[in-house]
Design an enzyme around this catalytic site. Structure first.
Site, PDB file in Angstrom:
ATOM      1  N   SER A 147       1.243  -1.492   0.536  1.00  0.00           N
ATOM      2  CA  SER A 147      -0.256  -0.244  -0.041  1.00  0.00           C
ATOM      3  C   SER A 147       1.339   1.442  -0.078  1.00  0.00           C
ATOM      4  O   SER A 147       2.323   1.086   0.602  1.00  0.00           O
ATOM      5  CB  SER A 147      -0.818  -0.186   0.933  1.00  0.00           C
ATOM      6  OG  SER A 147      -1.347   0.933   1.324  1.00  0.00           O
ATOM      7  N   TYR A 160      -2.749  -1.323   9.989  1.00  0.00           N
ATOM      8  CA  TYR A 160      -2.469  -1.782   8.356  1.00  0.00           C
ATOM      9  C   TYR A 160      -1.860  -1.483   7.849  1.00  0.00           C
ATOM     10  O   TYR A 160      -0.845  -2.032   7.360  1.00  0.00           O
ATOM     11  CB  TYR A 160      -4.300  -0.824   7.671  1.00  0.00           C
ATOM     12  CG  TYR A 160      -3.716  -1.034   6.604  1.00  0.00           C
ATOM     13  CD1 TYR A 160      -4.393  -2.410   5.641  1.00  0.00           C
ATOM     14  CD2 TYR A 160      -3.686  -0.135   5.351  1.00  0.00           C
ATOM     15  CE1 TYR A 160      -4.868  -2.328   4.082  1.00  0.00           C
ATOM     16  CE2 TYR A 160      -3.679  -0.402   3.821  1.00  0.00           C
ATOM     17  CZ  TYR A 160      -3.731  -1.739   4.108  1.00  0.00           C
ATOM     18  OH  TYR A 160      -4.325  -1.647   2.110  1.00  0.00           O
ATOM     19  N   LYS A 164       2.122  -3.889   6.233  1.00  0.00           N
ATOM     20  CA  LYS A 164       2.203  -3.160   4.969  1.00  0.00           C
ATOM     21  C   LYS A 164       3.646  -2.987   4.626  1.00  0.00           C
ATOM     22  O   LYS A 164       4.598  -3.225   4.049  1.00  0.00           O
ATOM     23  CB  LYS A 164       1.649  -2.498   3.793  1.00  0.00           C
ATOM     24  CG  LYS A 164       0.062  -2.772   3.692  1.00  0.00           C
ATOM     25  CD  LYS A 164      -0.593  -3.318   3.362  1.00  0.00           C
ATOM     26  CE  LYS A 164      -1.879  -4.335   2.718  1.00  0.00           C
ATOM     27  NZ  LYS A 164      -2.460  -5.076   1.608  1.00  0.00           N
TER      28      LYS A 164
END
Ligand SMILES: NC(=O)c1ccc[n+]([C@@H]2O[C@H](COP(=O)([O-])OP(=O)(O)OC[C@H]3O[C@@H](n4cnc5c(N)ncnc54)[C@H](OP(=O)(O)O)[C@@H]3O)[C@@H](O)[C@H]2O)c1
Length: 254
Positions: A147, A160, A164
């Site tokens: 991401s 999150y 990543k």
């Protein structure tokens, strides 16, 4: 250089989280290049059936597998199921993820663990399960989907973003270890791509305008924008590319 380098006839691929969104676009791209694809969703669903039907029009030997990657035994099982159904596994695309939007101080232990499990631990387990077969053939392609948040973490997605970044670190580490066996591993980091997960947030027009202004190209991406780069990484055209982190983000990471 020849377009034949993108030919994936005879190759078998697993794309996690391909019932919808970016994974679906990558699965369709791989199938169009000739790979037999195991498409995947967390659970049996109409979207998964529809994706499988579309993928089979391009590559008839394709199959569907299901499993919730937050469950510890599922990553290995998915690789085993896909390998059995396709008669081998040459390409692994670890695309499924869990993304929980919440102010950092309110994130619970369970929410943090779920995101780390699906976005990092499951990737490691799938790689561990897929590599022995790739080693035997001296050919393998592993692509993780990261991401833009590796570079520009969002204040409401602290775990999150961290998951990543951890995954991208794993890619760089493994590139050196898997290279001698003809296996490449790379990370494709999308920016804001128009998929189901973004619909609620981008429905707020003022927020959408602010986000668009962070993007050099001033527009959100489509799932198919990620497919071309994925095909490069997953084919012979990308044979000499490993350990790379590529942003497909319209310049958002800048
Ligand atoms: N969209 C973006 O703007 C964006 C930006 C940066 C990075 N990414 C990354 O790109 C990848 C794809 O994102 P997307 O937006 O295309 O996703 P999406 O449209 O939200 O689809 C998510 C996919 O992952 C599967 N999935 C979700 N939770 C799962 C679980 N616990 N176990 C197994 N499968 C699960 C879903 O299966 P079901 O259909 O069964 O629910 C679905 O196939 C993700 O890694 C995401 O982090 C996306």
């Amino acid at each position: 250089m020849s377009m034949k380098q993108f030919n994936l006839m005879g190759r078998a691929a697993l794309v996690t989280g391909s019932s919808r969104g970016i994974g679906r676009a990558i699965a369709l791209g791989l199938a169009e290049c000739g790979a037999a694809v195991a498409v995947h969703g967390a659970h049996p669903a109409k979207a998964l059936d529809e994706t499988l039907a579309d993928v089979r029009k391009l590559s008839p030997r394709s199959v569907a597998v299901t499993g919730d990657l937050s469950q510890p035994d599922v990553p290995e099982k998915l690789v085993t199921d896909a390998t059995a159904a396709l008669g081998g596994l040459d390409i692994l695309v670890a695309n499924a993820s869990v993304q929980i939007r919440k102010a950092w101080a309110e994130v619970t232990q369970m929410e943090a663990e779920q995101q780390m499990q699906v976005n990092f631990h499951a990737t490691l387990r799938m790689v561990q399960a897929a590599v022995p077969g790739m080693r035997t053939k001296k050919w393998g392609r592993i692509l993780t989907i990261g991401s833009v948040q590796q570079q520009r973490p969002h204040p409401d997605m602290i775990v999150y973003a961290a998951s990543k970044s951890a995954q991208e670190n794993l890619v760089r580490n493994l590139a050196k270890q898997l290279g001698p066996d003809g296996i490449t591993i790379n990370n494709l980091a999308p920016g804001v791509i128009m998929t189901d997960r973004n619909v609620p947030a981008l429905a707020d027009e003022a927020y959408a305008a602010r986000v668009r202004n962070m993007i050099a190209l001033r527009e959100f991406g489509e799932p198919s924008d990620c497919a071309g780069a994925a095909l490069l990484f997953c084919s012979d055209a990308g044979r000499y590319i490993t350990g790379v982190d590529l942003f497909v983000d319209g310049g958002m990471a800048l």
